[in-house]
Enzyme design. Structure first.
Site, mmCIF file in Angstrom:
data_model
loop_
_atom_site.group_PDB
_atom_site.id
_atom_site.type_symbol
_atom_site.label_atom_id
_atom_site.label_comp_id
_atom_site.label_asym_id
_atom_site.label_seq_id
_atom_site.Cartn_x
_atom_site.Cartn_y
_atom_site.Cartn_z
ATOM 1 N N GLY A 194 -1.322 -10.829 9.464
ATOM 2 C CA GLY A 194 -1.226 -12.179 10.031
ATOM 3 C C GLY A 194 -2.402 -12.608 10.882
ATOM 4 N N ARG B 116 0.801 -1.231 0.000
ATOM 5 C CA ARG B 116 0.000 0.000 0.000
ATOM 6 C C ARG B 116 0.826 1.269 0.000
ATOM 7 N NH1 ARG B 116 -2.393 -3.420 3.683
ATOM 8 N NH2 ARG B 116 -3.851 -4.753 2.545
ATOM 9 N N ASN C 36 -8.674 -8.638 13.438
ATOM 10 C CA ASN C 36 -9.474 -9.708 14.036
ATOM 11 C C ASN C 36 -8.639 -10.683 14.874
ATOM 12 O OD1 ASN C 36 -8.705 -10.380 11.066
ATOM 13 N ND2 ASN C 36 -8.839 -12.349 12.103
ATOM 14 N N LYS D 111 -15.824 -2.152 9.624
ATOM 15 C CA LYS D 111 -16.481 -3.137 8.779
ATOM 16 C C LYS D 111 -17.959 -3.249 9.150
ATOM 17 C CE LYS D 111 -12.815 -6.410 7.449
ATOM 18 N NZ LYS D 111 -12.384 -7.826 7.596
ATOM 19 N N ASP E 121 -14.788 -12.142 11.507
ATOM 20 C CA ASP E 121 -13.688 -11.506 10.783
ATOM 21 C C ASP E 121 -13.947 -10.021 10.551
ATOM 22 O OD1 ASP E 121 -11.275 -11.174 9.469
ATOM 23 O OD2 ASP E 121 -12.051 -11.838 7.530
ATOM 24 N N GLU F 183 -4.948 -13.921 10.021
ATOM 25 C CA GLU F 183 -5.477 -15.193 9.503
ATOM 26 C C GLU F 183 -4.496 -16.340 9.740
ATOM 27 O OE1 GLU F 183 -6.272 -12.202 7.853
ATOM 28 O OE2 GLU F 183 -8.177 -12.632 8.827
ATOM 29 N N TRP G 44 -10.203 -2.179 4.356
ATOM 30 C CA TRP G 44 -9.008 -1.386 4.666
ATOM 31 C C TRP G 44 -9.056 0.019 4.072
ATOM 32 C CZ3 TRP G 44 -6.368 0.412 0.466
ATOM 33 C CH2 TRP G 44 -6.523 -0.268 -0.735
ATOM 34 N N THR H 258 2.132 -5.546 4.353
ATOM 35 C CA THR H 258 1.539 -4.939 3.154
ATOM 36 C C THR H 258 1.256 -3.452 3.372
ATOM 37 O OG1 THR H 258 -0.683 -5.554 3.880
ATOM 38 C CG2 THR H 258 0.449 -7.084 2.389
#
Lengths: 208, 557
Positions: B195, B135, B285, B356, B328, B197, B404, B179
């Site tokens: 990370g 990004r 999350n 979200k 999530d 996930e 994001w 990222t």
């Protein structure tokens, strides 16, 4: 005989014996032909154990066996590790990984990931491909497998994979016969119908 | 007197910036230049415009009256055909662009001519979900800083792109990757981690810009106390349907050692308040995403906004939006620092975040107290239905609301602009143990074929929480927003359309088909008396938007 999914697979005892025999023949053929100049010159010695079933340069000719050529190295390594540590079981693969070091597994993974997938014999049904694309979109496959299933890191590239193996793998996840996926693919596959799996496999096998 | 003095110093800062830009000489980027970015109508010095992340650009040559004449000046094509989420930085006649797989290009922002190209030599192991994204960079002094997919921080020479130093931030074998764009401030480089996930333990770290040495680490998962207050309701007062007695029993049975794999990534650029030396960020999350049985408690500080001290990383305050998340629903869109009406009706310094959840939350910047939350920007249905094995519908989708995508604000209009997704989903749960560096969702989320997916650009009044206007799109929106003093809002869509809107009323004033998904936030800069708008068109993995490899730059004829 309880047969578990794996990089090697054999749906019945008879087939399994045949697989073992063909594997042994292939390994023998591999060593016999080693004296000839060939791309295998760069092949790790331990890869000779693999190509009997997974094919020359990782292009498997047996439909129920995955091609490893072009597969992500991280995925191959982690599957070998799972076989070795018992998170994934297959009657052939599990014992075969027993003596491999981390470096062996990484070397094998690296070798097969650098090979070119040339095994493209599958003729997909265009209508099923279309339905497979719709199901893939609905299931958000690209979030992990990336666009056109090219994979990333430990998420496998499944584009161009053998049709029968894709069907078998999805069914194994659905039945939870394969469950080294941290709940991801077992959950994804749980709501797939036989038709969905067939359509997805047509789509996936048709990709490059 | 104080205000007058401030105006003089602002004018001097602007003049200084103008002189530097006019010469196109690549000078070192000073801290005073970076600190005054919110008033800099020449450069675009931070991925989110300034340390406050307002994404408000103060030039107004391009405005509501002439934006319809906006035309491409040039298109710069990278060699990487993969998702693009970069927000280019422009300073003193050079634009810095990043791509997937950690390429950095330095180009002339007027002609598009390439100056240098850095290609990161990736390590043997990378572990990341959702695409090989990047990004953007941060700049300071004579350096360009970038986080990499193999969890490194690299410093490049701003003039040549040569590697000056690199440092390993965390172990990619365990699921750490980078990222986000880092933030460079006062000789430091701040960066979090991906990370959530993969069962990581999230953090924000500060590195010395000079040599890459670690200065401090704030762990987003505390070793003790992550069970929190056993919150029954979310920030908006709705019951989250937790089985708290069962969670308490589970905690007593297993202990709290799972903090090591509880997730809580920080994967968007923090905001920095230099007056109070405070850093503000939101935390993602918990791991695993959907299976909560073996991570009892509130899972602090996941799904929270957090403030820490800039110099020490010491905790100041937090506010958790969703305790024990099993959908999530990361807090991820970067925090914006601005002013808004407090509970007493007086203007106060605030920190705002778009969730979200589809709400914009407004917090007191000093204490973290929630002042208000906005009307829901997207339809909500069945909150908080718990995931099941068979799949249970809950509207919000796992991508949001606001993913994001950074918001922008327009201070005069009193509006915050948020790019939303509308993705009805079913949530499926599957028991799963920590898999050691492999994707760890503990289930799946799936879209519902009979229900349309779409997007919505929403404008929210930050003083009242009311939705002022909305613009519905065919495709879900991921990428972010830019607002300008010309009364404009810029936003792109996955179908390739890049648009300008009237900030006051949401009227579409201009659009351009870029040819690939516009899933990155736009930026603006002014050189040689001409204002430019730049945006990447490279598509996106999460919504599988058409991939491209271009940054398209627009200006008036």
């Amino acid at each position: 005989m309880q047969v578990h999914p794996g990089l090697f697979s054999c749906p019945s005892l008879e087939n399994c014996m045949n697989t073992y025999l063909s594997f042994a023949c292939c390994v023998l053929a591999t060593f016999v032909s080693f004296s000839a100049p060939h791309a295998w010159a760069q092949m790790p010695a331990k890869a000779a154990m693999c190509i009997g079933c997974h094919g020359e340069n990782g292009n498997a000719s047996m439909p129920n066996t995955p091609s490893l050529a072009g597969q992500n190295a991280r995925y191959i390594y982690m599957q070998l590790r799972d076989f070795q540590e018992g998170r994934r079981h297959n009657d052939m693969m599990s014992p075969m990984t027993a003596g491999l070091s981390k470096a062996d597994m990484q070397e094998l993974a690296s070798y097969f990931s650098e090979q070119k997938l040339t095994n493209k014999r599958f003729k997909a049904d265009p209508d099923k491909v279309k339905k497979g694309i719709a199901k893939a979109d609905e299931t958000l496959c690209a979030m992990c497998h990336l666009g056109e299933f090219k994979g990333q890191n430990e998420i496998p590239k499944v584009a161009g994979q053998n049709f029968d193996y894709v069907v078998k793998t999805l069914k194994d996840f659905k039945a939870k016969d394969r469950n080294n996926d941290a709940g991801n693919m077992t959950s994804v596959a749980s709501t797939l119908s036989e038709e969905d799996i067939d359509n997805l496999a047509h789509y996936i096998a048709s990709l490059n | 007197m104080h205000t007058y003095g401030k105006k003089i110093s602002q004018t001097i800062a602007c003049l200084a910036v103008g002189v530097l830009s006019a010469g196109f000489a690549q000078a070192d980027v000073s801290q005073s230049q970076l600190s005054a970015a919110d008033k800099d109508g020449s450069n675009f010095l931070h991925t989110n415009a300034n340390y406050a992340n307002t994404r408000y650009y103060p030039a107004k040559q391009i405005d509501t009256n002439n934006v319809s004449k906006l035309r491409p000046a040039f298109t710069f094509q990278t060699e990487v055909l993969e998702s693009m989420q970069t927000a280019p930085i422009v300073v003193d006649g050079t634009m810095y662009i990043t791509t997937s797989y950690n390429h950095v290009y330095a180009i002339d922002p007027v002609t598009g001519k390439q100056k240098w190209h850095y290609k990161h030599k990736m390590g043997p192991v990378t572990t990341y979900c959702c695409g090989p994204n990047n990004r953007g960079v941060a700049i300071m002094g004579d350096r360009v800083f970038m986080g990499t997919l193999d969890a490194k921080l690299v410093a490049l020479d701003i003039k040549t792109g040569k590697l000056v130093w690199d440092t390993q931030i965390a172990d990619p074998e365990l699921g750490y990757s980078e990222t986000m764009a880092p933030v460079a401030v006062n000789g430091r480089v701040l960066i979090g981690t991906n990370g959530g996930e993969y069962g990581i333990r999230g953090f924000v770290k500060s590195f010395d810009a000079k040599d890459g040495k670690l200065q401090w680490t704030f762990h987003t998962i505390p070793e003790k106390g992550h069970e929190g207050v056993w919150a029954v309701k979310d920030s908006t007062g709705r019951n989250m349907l937790r089985d708290i007695p069962a969670e308490k029993a589970q905690l007593a049975k297993q202990g709290g050692d799972f903090y090591k794999t509880l997730g809580g990534g920080v994967w968007m650029a923090p905001a920095v308040d230099l007056e109070t030396n405070s850093v503000f960020f939101v935390v993602g999350n918990p791991s695993p995403d959907l299976y909560g049985a073996e991570r009892p408690g509130d899972n602090l500080y996941t799904d929270s906004i957090v403030s820490v001290d800039l110099n020490t990383g010491k905790y100041k305050w937090h506010h958790q939006y969703i305790a024990h998340d099993v959908w999530d629903l990361d807090a991820v869109s970067p925090v914006i620092l601005t002013e808004a009406k407090g509970k007493d009706g007086k203007m106060t310094k605030v920190a705002i975040h778009a969730g979200k959840t589809g709400h914009v939350y407004v917090h007191d910047r000093a204490t973290g107290e929630l002042i208000r939350f906005s009307e829901a920007m997207v339809p909500q249905d069945g909150l908080w239905t718990l995931p099941t094995k068979e799949g249970a519908k809950m509207m919000l989708g796992a991508n949001g609301g606001v993913e994001w995508s950074p918001m922008a604000i327009h201070p005069e209009a009193r509006l915050a602009f948020a790019a939303n997704l509308l993705q009805p989903m079913t949530y499926h749960v599957e028991a799963s143990k920590y898999p050691g560096g492999k994707l760890w969702l503990g289930g799946a989320f799936k879209t519902i074929p009979s229900e349309k997916q779409s997007g919505r650009l929403s404008a929210v009044n930050i003083d009242t929480g009311k939705v002022a206007w909305k613009f519905d799109t065919d495709e879900p929106l991921i990428g972010g927003v830019l607002a300008t003093a010309g009364g404009l809002v810029f936003n792109g869509e996955a179908n390739g359309l890049f648009r300008a809107f009237d900030a006051k009323n949401g009227k579409k004033l201009w659009e351009y088909q870029t040819g690939a998904g516009v899933n990155a936030p736009a930026v603006s800069y002014t050189i040689g008396g001409k204002q430019y708008i730049a945006v990447a068109a490279g598509g996106n993995n999460q919504i599988d938007a058409k991939r491209g490899n271009s940054v398209v730059v627009f200006t008036l004829p």
